[in-house]
Design an enzyme around this catalytic site. Structure first.
Site, mmCIF file in Angstrom:
data_model
loop_
_atom_site.group_PDB
_atom_site.id
_atom_site.type_symbol
_atom_site.label_atom_id
_atom_site.label_comp_id
_atom_site.label_asym_id
_atom_site.label_seq_id
_atom_site.Cartn_x
_atom_site.Cartn_y
_atom_site.Cartn_z
ATOM 1 N N GLU A 91 0.821 -1.199 0.000
ATOM 2 C CA GLU A 91 0.000 0.000 0.000
ATOM 3 C C GLU A 91 0.860 1.257 0.000
ATOM 4 O OE1 GLU A 91 -2.885 -0.049 3.180
ATOM 5 O OE2 GLU A 91 -3.167 -2.214 2.917
ATOM 6 N N CYS A 111 5.682 -7.203 7.537
ATOM 7 C CA CYS A 111 6.694 -6.766 8.505
ATOM 8 C C CYS A 111 6.817 -7.848 9.560
ATOM 9 C CB CYS A 111 6.234 -5.460 9.164
ATOM 10 S SG CYS A 111 7.417 -4.819 10.381
ATOM 11 N N CYS A 115 4.126 -5.526 15.973
ATOM 12 C CA CYS A 115 3.554 -4.583 16.937
ATOM 13 C C CYS A 115 2.058 -4.878 17.103
ATOM 14 C CB CYS A 115 3.771 -3.148 16.479
ATOM 15 S SG CYS A 115 5.520 -2.765 16.269
#
Ligand code: SAH
Ligand code: SF4
Length: 343
Positions: A91, A111, A115
């Site tokens: 994106e 990734c 997180c």
């Protein structure tokens, strides 16, 4: 890592194709497709299917195609879902500011930092982006909108310092006169706090803006939100930041996503202020984006105001990020996930 097929000479391409067991004229056909701007092996329809599959495994064509374009109804923000040559997607968001167009780019497919509040991290890392794939995000958006991008933020999908060499090569290509030509002063790089990467970057002495995603004032909260904190705890990260500021003379921007009841108390603000006191820095408060499948909620406007007031009282410079393109979930990672669920 797949090889960038465009970086091969005609000779090298012919050799590689013959090694795969195909006649040399197949290499010439591939060359013609590439010269014509073809961005996907699937589109090379005169090649045998088996060869196309092998090419996809071993090579990438560093380019992007627009798979989806979402235009905000509230402002001029445009969000893209770009397709890569191996079928992956990333994106990117184009935003209009008074000083010109700014583009938020992805540096990785997915990734691996995990997180807890982030949509991108949910599926792990598929692969790094090549420098040419980062450049292509800008070229494609510019062509699509008929505009010039004047600043770039590496805050899309991925952790830029986890793809260090490609990101640095990309930044240098970006700054070259004759190309897109965006100088380091117009670039921001955001990291979740990879301390070794920050030190490496420090040695390059670049004029870019380093953003550090802090999101918590202590290890207890930060380790819950960001697994990387167990490897590089807050004090180690802040020491690296102080060293970085001293070596480069550049102000650091700390990102702080305000999550209801998690990191947004008065006590958190006070602790944050005391830890950042005296640093050449700036805090950017972001109302956290709510992500489907995650249960965190964004803090209220009232909380944001009170939190920033406490920081300011302690002499810390604060901005509250304007949320552009809120109606098209402009924060990255969400559109790609949605798309994958629909498949
Ligand atoms: N990996 C880098 C850069 C990409 S993420 C980093 O983490 O810094 C870009 C920014 O978006 C980071 O500050 C990240 O913490 C933040 N972010 C991710 N998910 C978010 C969410 N749901 N709400 C608000 N900010 C978010
Ligand atoms: Fe990765 Fe950044 Fe998302 Fe964390 S916030 S998972 S580092 S993209």
């Amino acid at each position: 890592m797949p090889v960038d097929i465009k970086s091969l000479t005609k000779e090298q391409l012919r050799e590689q194709i013959m090694t795969l067991g195909y006649p040399a004229f197949r290499a010439a056909q591939i060359g013609t497709w590439l010269d014509g701007g073809c961005a996907s092996f699937d589109d090379m329809t005169n090649l045998p299917l088996a060869l196309r599959e092998q090419l996809k495994e071993q090579f990438v064509i560093p380019g992007v195609t627009i798979l989806r374009r979402l235009q905000s109804q509230q402002d001029e923000t445009v969000k893209y879902l770009f397709g890569l040559s191996d079928g992956e997607t990333v994106e990117s968001v184009l935003m209009s500011y008074h000083h010109g167009w700014s583009q938020c780019l992805s540096t990785q497919v997915g990734c691996r930092m995990g997180c807890s509040f982030c949509a991108t991290g949910m599926g792990g890392l598929s692969r790094n982006l090549l420098p040419a794939e980062m450049l292509a995000q800008i070229e494609t958006a510019q062509r699509d909108r008929g505009i010039r991008v004047s600043s770039v933020v590496l805050m899309g999908m991925g952790e830029p310092l986890d793809n260090y060499n490609n990101v640095l090569r990309f930044l240098r290509m970006l700054a070259e006169p004759g190309g897109i030509h965006i100088g380091m002063r117009h670039i921001s790089l955001s990291t979740c706090g990879l301390v070794d990467g920050i030190y490496r970057l420090m040695e390059e002495k670049l004029q870019l803006t380093l953003s550090v995603s802090l999101h918590a004032p202590n290890d207890e909260i930060r380790s819950r939100l960001m697994p990387i904190n167990r490897r590089y705890p807050v004090e180690e990260l802040l020491t690296a930041c102080r060293d970085y500021i001293r070596a480069t003379g550049r102000r650091i921007s700390f990102e702080y996503a305000m999550i209801d009841g998690v990191n947004d108390s008065d006590a958190c603000a006070a602790q944050l202020a005391s830890r950042l006191k005296g640093m050449l820095c700036h805090v950017n408060l972001i109302p956290a984006n709510e992500v489907s499948g995650k249960d965190h909620r964004r803090s209220s406007q009232q909380r944001l105001k009170q939190f920033s007031h406490i920081l300011e009282q302690q002499g810390i410079t604060v901005t509250v990020r304007r949320t552009l393109g809120a109606d098209i979930s402009a924060s990255c990672g969400q559109l790609r996930r949605q798309e994958r669920r629909e498949e």
